[in-house]
Design an enzyme around this catalytic site. Structure first.
Site, PDB file in Angstrom:
ATOM      1  N   GLU A  21     -10.957   3.401   0.100  1.00 52.94           N
ATOM      2  CA  GLU A  21      -9.557   3.585  -0.297  1.00 52.94           C
ATOM      3  C   GLU A  21      -8.894   4.728   0.464  1.00 52.94           C
ATOM      4  OE1 GLU A  21      -6.269   2.678  -1.509  1.00 52.94           O
ATOM      5  OE2 GLU A  21      -7.607   1.787  -3.001  1.00 52.94           O
ATOM      6  N   LYS A  74      -5.128   2.208  10.747  1.00 50.30           N
ATOM      7  CA  LYS A  74      -4.799   1.872   9.361  1.00 50.30           C
ATOM      8  C   LYS A  74      -4.185   0.474   9.261  1.00 50.30           C
ATOM      9  CE  LYS A  74      -4.140   6.757   8.342  1.00 50.30           C
ATOM     10  NZ  LYS A  74      -3.165   7.844   8.118  1.00 50.30           N
ATOM     11  N   ILE A  96      -2.606   7.526  -1.873  1.00 49.34           N
ATOM     12  CA  ILE A  96      -1.851   6.352  -2.319  1.00 49.34           C
ATOM     13  C   ILE A  96      -2.794   5.169  -2.499  1.00 49.34           C
ATOM     14  CG2 ILE A  96       0.072   4.816  -1.791  1.00 49.34           C
ATOM     15  CD1 ILE A  96       1.105   6.973   0.129  1.00 49.34           C
ATOM     16  N   ASN A  99     -11.800  20.027   4.582  1.00 50.72           N
ATOM     17  CA  ASN A  99     -10.903  20.141   3.444  1.00 50.72           C
ATOM     18  C   ASN A  99     -11.204  19.106   2.366  1.00 50.72           C
ATOM     19  OD1 ASN A  99      -9.536  22.247   4.646  1.00 50.72           O
ATOM     20  ND2 ASN A  99      -7.997  20.928   5.586  1.00 50.72           N
TER      21      ASN A  99
END
Length: 437
Positions: free
Chosen positions: A133, A209, A140, A18
């Site tokens: 990022e 994360k 975000i 995707n």
């Protein structure tokens, strides 16, 4: 910015799921705008896929290849966009790209949570960019504010909701009262949960994360193995109902904070777990599959970043931001910020972390039980903030909310409670975050 006579910047895209599909689409449809922003044409040289024979709408079949290593090695490739995921072959391909003088953009949180140090060192040696990022919170912008906007400040805490699947599940459970397994099944039908949701619901995704955020915020190398991790599989509708009675909700939080002891020594606490947060806290209103990260720094104070944390187009937007930055650096001869690990702070054990606690237990419904339970908390030095008792007959449900205490003290309290004759079962223990008590 003029691009008269500027040499085109060649891009190799590894993976066409995707996100990869969206990246190639944006590069194709917005070619003129991107050229103006970069100062040179940015051209896709090839796309590595598993099956080059598969028809992909809008993609020139001549761009497709199953030989990712050969694509990375091409002389006309300046930037490699890695969207394969996982550790291997992504790590090997990225290292090869960096060592051949190519900048790399990746959205690979699992890889960066384990091998960021090794890859950052390779990027520094070969004077190229390594941007990631999109590895945290999708669209975000969090990494760039931490590395650039707050570079002159001191970050004390980063906390947030960084996994959309678990946030959707907990939001639905709170709103409908449905069971965890029923909501998980619905999340799968809607495409919010993978066929194997373990990485999400057991907290592995959020822990990766958290490791990335802690490394950047505190200028120290933190890996996923350094992060204390708990998932949401044991959360029940009763927990959410009880949380609501205390004007709270339950969220899976990633928390990274700087801890300073009485002697001024600093350590890093990095942890992921489901926690109660007050309804007035900004993270309490983040529902569905959305993400949000709150950064608390010495001078800027509290900053909140909110938006879509996953999905092809949102994640591709973050990838494209990195890609434009890397391409500009190629054109102008500059480089982005290097890895900063000067602080090298040690990692604190979860036992040392301090927060408040919610403890739910089934107890014998007879006189003196509450006093006995309160006495056990007092023995461990854990102060009680609120108590709620429900039920009648032979059993009652007793809920205790504490003031701040160390995880060690709370664990020892729970162990002692489980040995008491009057306590039938300690049903649930959750942290309570986002308060000053």
């Amino acid at each position: 910015m003029s691009d008269t006579g500027a040499r085109p910047i060649g891009v190799a895209v590894l993976g066409m799921g995707n996100v990869g599909t969206e990246v190639v689409r944006i590069l194709t449809e917005s070619a003129d705008d991107i050229r103006s922003r970069v100062g040179a044409p940015v051209q896709v040289r090839g796309v590595a896929v598993r099956d080059a024979a598969k028809t992909r709408a809008g993609i020139d079949p001549a761009l497709l290849t199953t030989d990712a290593a050969a694509l990375v090695a091409r002389d006309d490739v300046d930037i490699v966009v890695e969207l394969v995921g996982g550790i291997e072959p992504a790590r090997t391909l990225i290292r090869a790209a960096l060592e051949s003088g190519k900048s790399v953009i990746t959205a690979n949180k699992a890889l960066m949570a384990v091998h960021a140090g090794e890859l950052s060192e390779a990027a520094a040696r070969h004077r190229v960019d390594l941007y990631f990022e999109a590895a945290v919170a999708g669209a975000i912008p969090v990494i760039r504010p931490l590395t650039q906007s707050l570079a002159g400040d001191s970050v004390n805490r980063v906390a947030g909701i960084v996994n959309g699947t678990t946030n959707y599940i907990l939001s639905e459970m709170a709103e409908t009262g449905a069971d965890y397994h029923d909501v998980l099944a619905e999340a799968g039908r809607l495409g919010y949960a993978e066929a194997d949701p373990t990485a999400d619901v057991e907290g592995y995704d959020a822990a990766a994360k958290a490791a990335i955020l802690a490394s950047i915020a505190f200028h120290s190398r933190v890996t996923a193995d350094d992060v204390h991790r708990e998932g949401i599989t044991d959360i029940t509708p009763a927990d959410l109902d009880a949380a609501a009675k205390f004007d709270c909700t339950v969220k899976l939080l990633a928390i990274c904070e700087r801890m300073t002891d009485a002697d001024g020594a600093e350590r890093i606490s990095a942890r992921v777990y489901p926690a109660l947060i007050p309804l007035e806290h900004p993270l309490a209103t983040v529902n569905g599959a959305f993400n949000a990260v709150v950064v608390e720094s010495e001078n800027a104070g509290r900053l909140m970043f909110y938006g879509q944390g996953a999905g092809g187009a949102p994640t591709a937007a973050a990838v494209m931001g990195d890609l434009v930055m890397a391409a500009r650096n190629r054109v102008n001869g500059g480089r982005g910020p290097l890895e900063s690990t000067y602080a090298s702070l040690p990692i604190a054990s979860i036992d040392e972390a301090q927060t408040r606690y919610y403890v739910s237990m089934r107890v014998a419904d007879r006189p003196g039980v509450l006093a006995q339970v309160a006495g056990e908390f007092a023995k461990q030095g854990v102060s009680i903030s609120a108590v709620r008792q429900e039920g009648a007959g032979e059993e009652a449900r007793l809920i205790v909310v504490t003031h701040r205490a160390t995880d060690r003290a709370q664990s020892e309290t729970v162990a002692a409670l489980e040995q008491m004759d009057s306590v039938i079962k300690v049903s649930s223990v959750l942290r309570l975050e986002g308060t000053n008590d």
